[in-house]
Design an enzyme around this catalytic site. Structure first.
Site, PDB file in Angstrom:
ATOM      1  N   ASP A  41      22.550 -11.345 105.503  1.00 19.60           N
ATOM      2  CA  ASP A  41      22.078 -10.288 106.401  1.00 19.60           C
ATOM      3  C   ASP A  41      23.073  -9.141 106.390  1.00 19.60           C
ATOM      4  OD1 ASP A  41      19.809 -11.698 107.229  1.00 19.60           O
ATOM      5  OD2 ASP A  41      20.931 -12.761 108.773  1.00 19.60           O
ATOM      6  N   ASP A  64      13.550  -9.815 106.283  1.00 22.01           N
ATOM      7  CA  ASP A  64      13.199  -9.933 107.703  1.00 22.01           C
ATOM      8  C   ASP A  64      12.389  -8.730 108.166  1.00 22.01           C
ATOM      9  OD1 ASP A  64      14.710 -12.276 107.820  1.00 22.01           O
ATOM     10  OD2 ASP A  64      16.513 -11.238 108.494  1.00 22.01           O
TER      11      ASP A  64
END
Length: 218
Positions: free
Chosen positions: A146, A180
């Site tokens: 991330d 995401d």
């Protein structure tokens, strides 16, 4: 919209997602941060072993289960997309489905292979691709990379705010990735425009009327 268009969207999102993740892994150490736009957008490198936005699920066994679930979801997703195309659902729905499918596939690649192809990002060390000593984990045990962080607001909440008054608050706190974002965009768009996407297919199909028998005159 044809099936090859769906495949193109999935490949495009995957290419963006994986290129950014590969760059992050090979150029940044854990928790390193670059400020892109002051006060609201940063590249902040973290990894998570769970679901989107850093959510976790059931330890080591849960990690394997989640990875396998992603794999099944991607396979089923492609099959379902073919069905939607065959039944001529709206282009908007197919684009949203493609985004969700691409996002699931993007995080699936991390979970399946990153533990094998990268060593660990420890301290100020940057991970190496295909290190001589092997990766940091085994198959299905990779961590999801991330990096997108949008702390649009940081500060102490006013005392009058229920439950959280006076606490330090960050919005938006979760760090996420392109995969995401693709999943979230697809899901939110479907929820917002579901009547437009599904309306025509939810209409009851007209039934064939049986001919009315005429009375015979004796």
């Amino acid at each position: 919209m044809k099936y090859r268009h769906v495949v193109f969207i999935v490949i495009l999102i995957l290419a963006i997602d994986q290129t950014l993740k590969f760059w992050i892994k090979t150029h940044m150490f854990m928790q390193q941060e670059f400020v892109i736009f002051p006060n609201w957008f940063r590249i902040h490198f973290i990894e998570n072993e769970g679901m989107a936005y850093g959510l976790k699920f059931g330890g080591d066994f849960g990690k394997i289960l989640l990875t396998l679930f992603r794999l099944v979801a991607v396979v089923v997703g492609f099959v379902y997309m073919k069905k939607l195309i065959k039944e001529k659902y709206s282009t908007g729905l197919l684009i949203c489905g493609s985004l969700i499918l691409a996002g699931a596939a993007g995080n699936l690649i991390d979970s399946m292979f990153y533990g094998l192809i990268f060593n660990d990002s420890v301290g100020y060390e940057v991970a190496k691709f295909m290190p001589a000593g092997g990766g940091y984990g085994s198959f299905l045990h990779g961590r999801v990379v991330d990096m997108l962080y949008f702390p649009i607001y940081e500060g102490y909440l006013p005392n009058w705010v229920p439950f959280k008054g006076g606490d330090y608050f960050v919005f938006f706190r979760p760090v996420f990735n392109v995969a995401d974002a693709a999943i979230s965009t697809g899901v939110v768009a479907i929820l917002l425009f579901q009547k437009r996407f599904f309306g025509r297919h939810m209409q009851p199909k007209p039934t064939e009327q049986q001919p009315v028998a005429k009375d015979h005159v004796a």
